[in-house]
Design an enzyme around this catalytic site. Structure first.
Site, mmCIF file in Angstrom:
data_model
loop_
_atom_site.group_PDB
_atom_site.id
_atom_site.type_symbol
_atom_site.label_atom_id
_atom_site.label_comp_id
_atom_site.label_asym_id
_atom_site.label_seq_id
_atom_site.Cartn_x
_atom_site.Cartn_y
_atom_site.Cartn_z
ATOM 1 N N THR A 128 29.318 47.423 47.307
ATOM 2 C CA THR A 128 30.232 46.753 46.385
ATOM 3 C C THR A 128 29.519 46.514 45.071
ATOM 4 O O THR A 128 28.341 46.126 45.070
ATOM 5 C CB THR A 128 30.745 45.401 46.937
ATOM 6 O OG1 THR A 128 31.324 44.648 45.855
ATOM 7 C CG2 THR A 128 29.645 44.539 47.557
ATOM 8 N N ILE A 129 30.225 46.724 43.981
ATOM 9 C CA ILE A 129 29.584 46.453 42.678
ATOM 10 C C ILE A 129 29.321 44.963 42.511
ATOM 11 O O ILE A 129 28.501 44.576 41.704
ATOM 12 C CB ILE A 129 30.425 46.984 41.487
ATOM 13 C CG1 ILE A 129 31.782 46.274 41.392
ATOM 14 C CG2 ILE A 129 30.585 48.497 41.564
ATOM 15 C CD1 ILE A 129 32.480 46.483 40.052
ATOM 16 N N ASP A 130 30.017 44.122 43.292
ATOM 17 C CA ASP A 130 29.897 42.665 43.099
ATOM 18 C C ASP A 130 28.520 42.132 43.505
ATOM 19 O O ASP A 130 28.118 41.057 43.065
ATOM 20 C CB ASP A 130 30.972 41.933 43.923
ATOM 21 C CG ASP A 130 32.374 42.333 43.511
ATOM 22 O OD1 ASP A 130 32.534 42.896 42.419
ATOM 23 O OD2 ASP A 130 33.316 42.090 44.294
ATOM 24 N N ARG A 165 31.689 39.504 13.972
ATOM 25 C CA ARG A 165 32.645 38.936 14.931
ATOM 26 C C ARG A 165 31.950 38.367 16.155
ATOM 27 O O ARG A 165 30.813 38.714 16.454
ATOM 28 C CB ARG A 165 33.589 40.035 15.435
ATOM 29 C CG ARG A 165 34.679 40.407 14.492
ATOM 30 C CD ARG A 165 35.398 41.633 15.023
ATOM 31 N NE ARG A 165 36.598 41.897 14.238
ATOM 32 C CZ ARG A 165 37.204 43.075 14.196
ATOM 33 N NH1 ARG A 165 36.727 44.107 14.879
ATOM 34 N NH2 ARG A 165 38.297 43.234 13.490
ATOM 35 N N GLY A 173 33.251 41.252 39.370
ATOM 36 C CA GLY A 173 32.305 40.540 40.242
ATOM 37 C C GLY A 173 32.950 39.539 41.173
ATOM 38 O O GLY A 173 32.273 38.877 41.950
ATOM 39 N N GLU A 225 34.436 37.744 35.489
ATOM 40 C CA GLU A 225 35.882 37.494 35.656
ATOM 41 C C GLU A 225 36.187 36.202 36.423
ATOM 42 O O GLU A 225 37.240 35.607 36.251
ATOM 43 C CB GLU A 225 36.554 38.681 36.346
ATOM 44 C CG GLU A 225 36.034 38.958 37.758
ATOM 45 C CD GLU A 225 36.678 40.156 38.423
ATOM 46 O OE1 GLU A 225 37.565 40.800 37.846
ATOM 47 O OE2 GLU A 225 36.274 40.456 39.569
ATOM 48 N N HIS A 276 37.905 48.676 35.599
ATOM 49 C CA HIS A 276 37.528 49.647 36.629
ATOM 50 C C HIS A 276 36.560 50.713 36.137
ATOM 51 O O HIS A 276 36.066 51.500 36.958
ATOM 52 C CB HIS A 276 38.781 50.274 37.239
ATOM 53 C CG HIS A 276 39.595 49.263 37.994
ATOM 54 N ND1 HIS A 276 40.442 48.402 37.365
ATOM 55 C CD2 HIS A 276 39.611 48.948 39.314
ATOM 56 C CE1 HIS A 276 40.994 47.602 38.270
ATOM 57 N NE2 HIS A 276 40.501 47.907 39.456
ATOM 58 N N GLN A 278 33.751 50.082 35.489
ATOM 59 C CA GLN A 278 32.516 49.691 36.188
ATOM 60 C C GLN A 278 32.393 50.325 37.566
ATOM 61 O O GLN A 278 31.329 50.323 38.166
ATOM 62 C CB GLN A 278 32.475 48.166 36.353
ATOM 63 C CG GLN A 278 32.297 47.438 35.056
ATOM 64 C CD GLN A 278 32.787 45.996 35.127
ATOM 65 O OE1 GLN A 278 32.001 45.086 35.309
ATOM 66 N NE2 GLN A 278 34.083 45.776 34.976
HETATM 67 O O1 F6P Z 1 35.205 43.839 44.733
HETATM 68 C C1 F6P Z 1 35.038 44.780 43.728
HETATM 69 C C2 F6P Z 1 36.018 44.578 42.609
HETATM 70 O O2 F6P Z 1 35.820 45.595 41.661
HETATM 71 C C3 F6P Z 1 35.960 43.195 41.970
HETATM 72 O O3 F6P Z 1 34.872 43.057 41.109
HETATM 73 C C4 F6P Z 1 37.316 43.128 41.316
HETATM 74 O O4 F6P Z 1 37.757 41.791 41.143
HETATM 75 C C5 F6P Z 1 38.183 43.820 42.317
HETATM 76 O O5 F6P Z 1 37.348 44.677 43.068
HETATM 77 C C6 F6P Z 1 39.296 44.636 41.690
HETATM 78 O O6 F6P Z 1 40.069 45.157 42.703
HETATM 79 P P1 F6P Z 1 41.227 46.219 42.506
HETATM 80 O O7 F6P Z 1 40.604 47.578 42.511
HETATM 81 O O8 F6P Z 1 42.097 45.995 43.671
HETATM 82 O O9 F6P Z 1 41.876 45.942 41.185
#
Ligand code: F6P
Length: 345
Positions: A128-130, A165, A173, A225, A276, A278
């Site tokens: 997971t990127i988180d 700015r 995350g 976020e 996304h 990321q």
């Molecule tokens: O859990 C990984 C993640 O990319 C979070 O960072 C993000 O809040 C969520 O998934 C976004 O999910 P989805 O792809 O359902 O929009």
């Protein structure tokens, strides 16, 4: 030693760079053990609906450097579907799957852990990127996401300075600030806001004004976020642990902060929501190596008959931790690292 003949690989929840690198490594190691390797399509949905293919060498060849997952993904939970667990068991029998390599974040791996209680054998891989998986230094995909966010900060610096700015970069995350913190430090952000430390608007404005006094008429703020403003008697959410599946969609805090900064200072403020991006594209070399080592270790655990474990990493060590232990909590934030970031505020 278990007598394993067939393993199934599934990738569930949010994808990330290097997911394919895990599939490739697990496949190659499984073939050394002479296992038949099945690809379960679209996460747990593939076992609910019997969407399973046989993986062959040509299917996994050339995928090391590609983003996404060749198996597809979905946020499907068999425990939330009527007879879902029975359907999973039927398909495991039908395809003669002796063990599962489950690749994903907490949502996906909690399901694997719960299924282990039904005598379904499997091991988990933290992807997971988180980067919020407990007892695990780095989740697969995190490093690539940090690279993408750092690149975005570098780019925002130049345009922020041209236009004098305030630039806010909102990164993903969920309830964890790892991407924000790492990318913020790597990119030299002037302020980093993370969910684990509720922020104060006076402090935010003060950082911007102090920079102005030093002749810097622009600032870069990185916000996770899940970050929240501090309030009097603020209720600090207790994070859900085992058995919870988070379905909420986060995002938007960057705009909220921008409005407040403009209201309080009058300085032009712009927001970039990285979203996304990321999760897409080529994995970094670090993630490819991590994914390769972890994918191999997962198959080794199956070969040793060790199930209901997650393959974690600590320093340079790849190790097995009981899923129960890993998934009962989220990884605590490295507040020392956060303090380091604050000396640049
Ligand atoms: O859990 C990984 C993640 O990319 C979070 O960072 C993000 O809040 C969520 O998934 C976004 O999910 P989805 O792809 O359902 O929009």
């Amino acid at each position: 030693m278990e007598s394993i003949k067939t393993i199934g690989i599934l990738t569930g929840g949010s994808d990330s760079p290097a997911t394919n690198a895990v599939i490739r490594a697990a496949f190659v190691k499984a073939k050394i053990y002479k296992y038949k390797v099945l690809g379960i399509k679209n996460g747990w949905d593939g076992l609910v609906n019997g969407n399973v293919i046989e993986l062959k060498r040509d299917l996994v060849s050339g995928i090391l450097s590609s983003g996404g997952t060749i198996l597809g993904s979905a946020r499907i939970n068999p425990f939330k579907i009527e007879n879902g667990v029975e359907m999973v068991k039927d398909n495991i029998r039908k395809f003669s799957i002796d063990s599962i390599v489950c690749v994903g974040g907490d949502e996906t791996n909690i399901i694997m852990h719960r299924l282990c209680q039904y005598n379904i054998k499997g091991v988990g891989i933290p992807q997971t990127i988180d980067n919020d998986i407990n007892l695990n230094d780095y989740s697969i995909g995190f490093d690539s996401a940090v690279e993408i966010a750092t690149d975005a900060i570098d780019k925002l610096h130049t345009t922020a300075s041209s236009h004098h700015r305030i630039m806010i970069l909102e990164v993903m995350g969920r309830e964890a600030g790892w991407i924000a913190l790492y990318a913020g430090i790597a990119g030299g952000a002037d302020l980093i806001l993370i969910p684990e430390v509720p922020f104060d608007y006076d402090y935010v404005v003060n950082v911007i004004e102090k920079r102005r006094e030093r002749g810097k008429d622009y600032s870069i703020i990185v916000v996770a976020e899940g970050a929240k403003p501090e309030e009097k008697n603020a209720h600090i959410e207790v994070k859900p642990g085992l058995n919870s599946i988070h379905q909420t969609q986060l995002g938007g805090i960057g705009n909220v902060i921008a409005r407040e900064i403009e209201k309080r200072t009058g300085y032009e403020t712009r927001v970039t929501v990285l979203g996304h991006l990321q999760r897409g594209g080529r994995p970094t070399a670090f993630d490819r190596i991590l994914a390769t080592r972890i994918g191999i270790k997962a198959v080794d655990l199956i070969h040793e008959g060790k199930f209901d474990y997650m393959v974690c990493n600590e320093g340079n060590l790849i190790k097995a931790e009981p899923m129960e232990k890993v998934l009962s909590d989220y990884k605590p934030m490295d507040l020392d690292l956060y303090e380091i970031s604050r000396i640049f505020h």
